[in-house]
Design an enzyme around this catalytic site. Structure first.
Site, PDB file in Angstrom:
ATOM      1  N   LYS A 113       0.809  -1.224   0.000  1.00 25.88           N
ATOM      2  CA  LYS A 113       0.000   0.000   0.000  1.00 25.88           C
ATOM      3  C   LYS A 113       0.842   1.274   0.000  1.00 25.88           C
ATOM      4  O   LYS A 113       0.441   2.300  -0.536  1.00 25.88           O
ATOM      5  CB  LYS A 113      -0.960   0.009   1.184  1.00 25.88           C
ATOM      6  CG  LYS A 113      -2.125  -0.958   0.994  1.00 25.88           C
ATOM      7  CD  LYS A 113      -3.256  -0.665   1.953  1.00 25.88           C
ATOM      8  CE  LYS A 113      -4.476  -1.508   1.623  1.00 25.88           C
ATOM      9  NZ  LYS A 113      -4.262  -2.943   1.896  1.00 25.88           N
ATOM     10  N   GLU A 124      -9.990   7.230   3.562  1.00 25.59           N
ATOM     11  CA  GLU A 124     -10.909   6.354   4.273  1.00 25.59           C
ATOM     12  C   GLU A 124     -10.167   5.051   4.541  1.00 25.59           C
ATOM     13  O   GLU A 124      -9.234   4.703   3.813  1.00 25.59           O
ATOM     14  CB  GLU A 124     -12.163   6.077   3.430  1.00 25.59           C
ATOM     15  CG  GLU A 124     -12.065   4.912   2.458  1.00 25.59           C
ATOM     16  CD  GLU A 124     -11.137   5.162   1.278  1.00 25.59           C
ATOM     17  OE1 GLU A 124     -10.819   6.339   1.004  1.00 25.59           O
ATOM     18  OE2 GLU A 124     -10.720   4.168   0.650  1.00 25.59           O
ATOM     19  N   SER A 128       1.729  -9.805  -0.991  1.00 25.96           N
ATOM     20  CA  SER A 128       1.327  -8.404  -0.809  1.00 25.96           C
ATOM     21  C   SER A 128       1.622  -7.824   0.560  1.00 25.96           C
ATOM     22  O   SER A 128       1.821  -6.618   0.684  1.00 25.96           O
ATOM     23  CB  SER A 128      -0.157  -8.247  -1.132  1.00 25.96           C
ATOM     24  OG  SER A 128      -0.942  -9.094  -0.325  1.00 25.96           O
TER      25      SER A 128
HETATM   26  C1  PLP Z   1      -5.157  -3.970   1.460  1.00 25.03           C
HETATM   27  C2  PLP Z   1      -4.458  -5.249   1.195  1.00 25.03           C
HETATM   28  C3  PLP Z   1      -4.829  -6.101   0.136  1.00 25.03           C
HETATM   29  C4  PLP Z   1      -6.022  -5.850  -0.747  1.00 25.03           C
HETATM   30  O1  PLP Z   1      -5.983  -4.660  -1.456  1.00 25.03           O
HETATM   31  P1  PLP Z   1      -5.680  -4.617  -3.035  1.00 25.03           P
HETATM   32  O2  PLP Z   1      -5.947  -3.198  -3.371  1.00 25.03           O
HETATM   33  O3  PLP Z   1      -6.602  -5.567  -3.706  1.00 25.03           O
HETATM   34  O4  PLP Z   1      -4.264  -5.000  -3.222  1.00 25.03           O
HETATM   35  C5  PLP Z   1      -4.077  -7.246  -0.097  1.00 25.03           C
HETATM   36  N1  PLP Z   1      -3.025  -7.570   0.687  1.00 25.03           N
HETATM   37  C6  PLP Z   1      -2.640  -6.782   1.721  1.00 25.03           C
HETATM   38  C7  PLP Z   1      -1.477  -7.202   2.534  1.00 25.03           C
HETATM   39  C8  PLP Z   1      -3.333  -5.610   2.010  1.00 25.03           C
HETATM   40  O5  PLP Z   1      -2.952  -4.841   3.046  1.00 25.03           O
END
Ligand code: PLP
Length: 393
Positions: free
Chosen positions: A89, A111, A377
């Site tokens: 993010k 938000e 992610s």
């Molecule tokens: C917020 C988040 C997601 C989902 O958000 P996307 O916009 O679909 O990437 C996925 N993995 C993690 C670790 C997150 O914090």
């Protein structure tokens, strides 16, 4: 066929900017300027420098030896979990805070649901010395106390959304209301590849550094830039958009999007938007959306807060419709098992969102010579209590 946004802000039939008239000047200013600003050499230089020195990029592309042996294929993990603040993010919030400064904004609003995007936004506001207000549903504030504390520690003000179900969509409504009232000095940082044009495209471009790095990193180890598969979990779609971006128009690279099936796709407690969704408008764009027959948004459910979203971004709706990406849904139980497995096979505790992407190997089979890149992610520190409760550790 292009999988990128067109000049009108559409991906096929999805996207656009469905916003109240009073928001038009804000969104239009951004639309007219975002590409120009992003192309300016000093913007690029500052963005790249911060990604390197502050976020810690490039993130490693790690060959997961034991996981690969178990599933008899070649699995690489793109380590976004090693980014500052623990997930992808921050790539987007760094880009947007620099954009806000270029547009001479003094005040940032955002938000947040689980608080991950709120923390990433509060972080870059501290970095840039800008005022930060994060809207968060009252219920979420109670559920996500550690992230609320982080935002406060970073100097942000967390304002409760007291209306409706007092969760993410209500926080979004409050943020939009704020933006309407403060059109001149305020920038709204949206945290995923969602929202009115140009947000989905802008967020995808800021996240595209992920596939840009993957290309040269894979070339070094495999002698080719293109893997056979790129796999990512999809909430709104930003980590997937970044992981796919430079592969979208490379037909030899297959894309896999993993959604949260919650307790089962048809149990009424799910977030499997591609299966359950119909065309509708949410957060200012036309996309696939879980809704009742009369068009009211259905409350989504997933054990992972980051995938608990009733829509997907318009890019992903288009990837689904054109079959450019294969969509797979994974239940809470399957994801939790895959998260424990990665922890014990590789010594990496993933975010539960990410665990969904890792769960596909139980059902989907790959060839031994296939190169599979997974967008890791985020890290699982924020989810430890959920893992502990689930496995009774
Ligand atoms: C917020 C988040 C997601 C989902 O958000 P996307 O916009 O679909 O990437 C996925 N993995 C993690 C670790 C997150 O914090």
């Amino acid at each position: 066929m292009s999988y990128h946004v067109n000049e009108k802000g559409y991906y096929g039939q999805f996207g656009g900017a469905f916003i109240p008239e009073m928001l038009y000047p804000n969104v239009e200013e951004l639309r007219q300027k975002y590409l120009k600003v992003m192309a300016e050499p000093d913007f690029k230089k500052e963005f790249d420098q911060l990604l390197k020195d502050y976020v810690g990029r490039p993130t490693p592309l790690y060959f997961a030896t034991r996981l690969s042996a178990k599933y008899n294929t070649k699995i690489y993990l793109k380590r976004e979990d090693l980014c500052h603040t623990g997930a992808h993010k921050i790539n987007n919030t760094i880009g947007q805070i620099l954009m806000a400064k270029k547009l001479k904004k003094k005040r940032i609003i955002a938000e947040t649901g689980a608080g991950q995007h709120g923390v990433a936004t509060a972080t870059v506001c501290a970095l840039a010395g800008l005022e930060c207000i994060v809207y968060m549903g009252e219920i979420d504030i109670a559920r996500q106390a550690p992230n609320v504390a982080r935002m406060k520690m970073l100097g942000a003000e967390v304002r409760p959304a007291l209306s409706g179900s007092r969760t993410l969509k209500d926080a979004t409504n409050e943020a939009i209301r704020d933006w309407i009232n403060n059109p001149v000095d305020t920038h709204y940082i949206i945290g995923s590849a969602v929202g009115p044009h140009p947000y989905p495209d802008m967020v995808a471009r800021f996240q595209s550094v992920v596939s840009e790095e993957t290309k040269w990193q894979l070339k070094e180890v495999e002698g080719r830039e293109n893997p056979d598969y790129v796999v990512a979990c999809v909430g709104g779609g930003s980590n997937a958009a970044g992981a796919y971006y430079h592969y979208l128009n490379e037909p030899d690279v297959k894309l896999i999007a993993v959604e949260a099936a919650g307790k089962g796709i048809y149990t009424g407690e799910s977030a499997a938007t591609s299966v359950l969704g119909k065309e509708g408008v949410i957060h200012g764009s036309k996309t696939l959306l879980m809704q009742t027959t009369d068009g009211q948004i259905t409350e989504p459910y997933s054990i992972s807060a980051g995938l608990d979203y009733p829509g997907v971004g318009p890019m992903h709706a288009h990837l689904y419709e054109t079959k450019r990406a294969e969509f797979i849904s994974v239940t809470d139980d399957e994801a939790m098992t895959a998260g424990l497995e990665l922890s014990q096979l590789e010594g990496i505790i993933p975010a539960i969102e990410t665990s969904h992407a890792l769960a596909i190997f139980e059902d989907k089979k790959f060839k031994p010579e296939d190169v599979v890149v997974i967008s890791l992610s985020g890290r699982g520190d924020k989810d430890l209590n959920t893992y502990i409760d689930y496995f009774k550790l």
